[in-house]
Design a protein around this motif. Structure first.
Motif, mmCIF file in Angstrom:
data_model
loop_
_atom_site.group_PDB
_atom_site.id
_atom_site.type_symbol
_atom_site.label_atom_id
_atom_site.label_comp_id
_atom_site.label_asym_id
_atom_site.label_seq_id
_atom_site.Cartn_x
_atom_site.Cartn_y
_atom_site.Cartn_z
ATOM 1 N N SER A 17 0.832 -1.205 0.000
ATOM 2 C CA SER A 17 0.000 0.000 0.000
ATOM 3 C C SER A 17 0.866 1.254 0.000
ATOM 4 N N GLY A 20 -1.552 4.924 3.007
ATOM 5 C CA GLY A 20 -2.762 5.691 3.310
ATOM 6 C C GLY A 20 -3.750 4.856 4.109
ATOM 7 N N CYS A 21 -4.015 3.635 3.645
ATOM 8 C CA CYS A 21 -4.962 2.772 4.362
ATOM 9 C C CYS A 21 -4.390 2.322 5.707
ATOM 10 N N GLY A 83 -9.416 -1.139 1.615
ATOM 11 C CA GLY A 83 -8.982 -0.194 0.578
ATOM 12 C C GLY A 83 -9.111 -0.809 -0.797
ATOM 13 N N CYS A 85 -7.104 -0.947 -3.195
ATOM 14 C CA CYS A 85 -5.933 -1.719 -3.647
ATOM 15 C C CYS A 85 -6.049 -3.179 -3.210
ATOM 16 N N GLY A 114 -12.774 2.179 -0.630
ATOM 17 C CA GLY A 114 -12.267 3.505 -0.271
ATOM 18 C C GLY A 114 -10.804 3.662 -0.600
ATOM 19 N N CYS A 115 -10.396 4.886 -0.849
ATOM 20 C CA CYS A 115 -8.995 5.221 -1.110
ATOM 21 C C CYS A 115 -8.738 6.604 -0.506
ATOM 22 N N ALA A 116 -8.289 6.661 0.673
ATOM 23 C CA ALA A 116 -8.109 5.537 1.588
ATOM 24 C C ALA A 116 -9.447 5.142 2.223
HETATM 25 S S1 SF4 Z 1 -6.550 2.257 -1.486
HETATM 26 FE FE1 SF4 Z 1 -5.625 4.314 -1.776
HETATM 27 S S2 SF4 Z 1 -4.890 4.897 0.272
HETATM 28 FE FE2 SF4 Z 1 -5.266 2.684 0.305
HETATM 29 S S3 SF4 Z 1 -3.272 1.759 -0.165
HETATM 30 FE FE3 SF4 Z 1 -4.406 1.989 -2.114
HETATM 31 S S4 SF4 Z 1 -3.728 3.969 -2.948
HETATM 32 FE FE4 SF4 Z 1 -3.162 3.928 -0.782
#
Ligand code: SF4
Length: 147
Positions: A17, A20-21, A83, A85, A114-116
């Motif tokens: 990651s 952020g998460c 997240g 990702c 969500g992001c994050a």
């Molecule tokens: S979902 Fe967004 S905040 Fe979370 S790890 Fe991926 S890029 Fe980073």
């Protein structure tokens, strides 16, 4: 969660990651969000964990680590992808070394978008995971009684 004779312990693994998460996961442990009110404790030992929480996408470098950690967590267990990702690969999905989300290598029970991902959504996902863990524990008990 009537079955829980001990606090459900959670293993957090950051696949790849942007952090952020992970920061939002850590926020859940602070007094502001206080995930411990559900009896949840963050552990570093997969053998003590009930919930496997992943952030970041799966790539060729971490896929065996994720499979290994998953296999060390005793049954019953649940997996939470936190997240976008971890859910699908997110913005890294098209990278040459990325396979996609966590479900490319292990079964995922709860997807937190969500992001994050926001702390409220993470806590909601973990509470959903507790319900799944409850059902799995009861099923396991039935199998043991029947055999
Ligand atoms: S979902 Fe967004 S905040 Fe979370 S790890 Fe991926 S890029 Fe980073």
């Amino acid at each position: 969660m009537s079955f829980l004779t001990k606090s459900p312990w959670l293993l957090h693994y950051d696949g790849s990651s942007c952090n952020g998460c992970d920061i939002e996961v850590l926020a859940c442990l602070t007094p502001l969000y206080d995930i411990e009110r559900f009896g949840i404790i963050n552990t570093g030992n997969p053998k003590h964990a009930d919930i496997f929480l992943l952030t970041g996408s799966v790539n060729f470098q971490n896929m065996d680590i994720i499979r290994n950690l998953y296999s060390q967590i005793p049954d019953p267990k649940v997996v939470v992808a936190v997240g976008i990702c971890a859910c699908s690969g997110g913005i890294f999905a098209e990278c040459y070394n990325v396979l996609g989300g966590a479900d490319k290598v292990i079964p995922v029970d709860v997807y937190v978008q969500g992001c994050a991902a926001r702390p409220e959504a993470i806590i909601d996902g973990v509470v959903k995971a507790l319900g799944i863990l409850d059902r799995r524990y009861k099923d396991l008990k039935k199998i043991k009684v029947a055999s």
